[in-house]
Enzyme design. Structure first.
Site, PDB file in Angstrom:
ATOM      1  CB  THR A  27      -0.676   0.381   1.730  1.00  0.00           C
ATOM      2  OG1 THR A  27      -0.273   0.336   2.277  1.00  0.00           O
ATOM      3  CG2 THR A  27      -1.977  -1.514   1.628  1.00  0.00           C
ATOM      4  CB  ALA A  56       1.629  -0.381   6.268  1.00  0.00           C
ATOM      5  CB  VAL A  82       7.771  -0.394   8.320  1.00  0.00           C
ATOM      6  CG1 VAL A  82       7.843   1.155   8.117  1.00  0.00           C
ATOM      7  CG2 VAL A  82       7.378  -0.379   9.557  1.00  0.00           C
ATOM      8  CE  LYS A  83       5.734   0.886  -0.386  1.00  0.00           C
ATOM      9  NZ  LYS A  83       4.315   0.891  -1.495  1.00  0.00           N
ATOM     10  CB  VAL A  84      11.000   4.400   5.142  1.00  0.00           C
ATOM     11  CG1 VAL A  84      10.816   3.807   6.353  1.00  0.00           C
ATOM     12  CG2 VAL A  84      12.293   3.461   4.601  1.00  0.00           C
TER      13      VAL A  84
END
Ligand code: G3P
Length: 217
Positions: A27, A56, A82-84
């Site tokens: 996402t 996310a 975790v998307k960074v």
């Protein structure tokens, strides 16, 4: 090759998941906007449905704040990645979150140099955006090839997650090169089943079958 669905549309993800097509979900803030749902609620619902990683994305731009958001997102479910973003602060957040045992997907990658840094920072996934590169008259698939060669040269464990997929051909090219994962919108994944000769062949078989006057059940 793993298939992730690039969507926050629960019904669309479920349809593919029920067929066993879904190895994970990605996402981003735009997809959350499109869903019209609360980020925590919709992400939790997706995580409960899909057993693979669900990315996310943080929205802070400074490392400390990214880490705080990442830790909050990681609490949603054990399968959160975790998307960074691929900025210097994003790499710093990646290093910290990965160091605490979280899976990190480093996104908005547009060069092989950026992909090297993400691997060094301990990313589980690197997300090169093929479609957006093509939109800007560069070659997105060539970037996937370069990253594959570089990661293999040094045995980097970071998985290449080809993103911003716009067509079935993008998926085929990624599979040929050996991208570990593609994340594609549900419509592109479903389009993989279509072929004009399949439709034509089926039409002919059904016509001939009708002429036999038989029934199977
Ligand atoms: O998840 C990020 C990525 O896949 C975005 O795709 O189509 O907005 O460039 P797109």
């Amino acid at each position: 090759m793993k298939f992730f669905v690039d969507s926050a549309d629960v019904a669309a993800i479920r349809e593919l998941n029920d067929l066993g097509m879904v190895d994970g979900v990605t996402t981003n803030p735009s997809l959350i906007l499109k869903s019209g749902r609360d980020i925590v609620e919709v992400t939790k619902e997706i995580c409960d449905m899909v057993s693979g990683p669900v990315s996310a994305e943080v929205v802070a731009t400074e490392a400390k704040a990214m880490i705080a958001e990442g830790l909050k997102l990681a609490k949603i479910a054990p399968n959160i990645a975790v998307k960074v973003p691929l900025t210097w602060d994003g790499l710093s957040a990646c290093k910290a979150l990965a160091g605490e045992g979280h899976r990190v997907n480093v996104t908005l990658c547009f060069s092989a140099a950026q992909a090297i840094l993400a691997a060094k920072a301990g990313a589980s996934f690197i997300s090169p955006f093929i479609g957006r590169i093509d939109d800007n008259h560069y070659d997105g698939i060539e970037l996937i090839e370069d990253i594959r060669i570089i990661y293999d040269n040094y045995d980097f464990k970071t998985e290449i997650l080809a993103a911003s997929i716009r067509s079935v051909n993008h998926i085929i090219d990624c599979a040929r090169i050996g991208a570990d994962v593609v994340t594609a919108p549900p419509a592109v994944i479903k389009a993989m089943a279509s072929h004009v000769l399949t439709d034509r062949g089926l039409e002919l078989f059904l016509k001939d079958w009708a002429k036999t006057g038989q029934k199977i059940v």
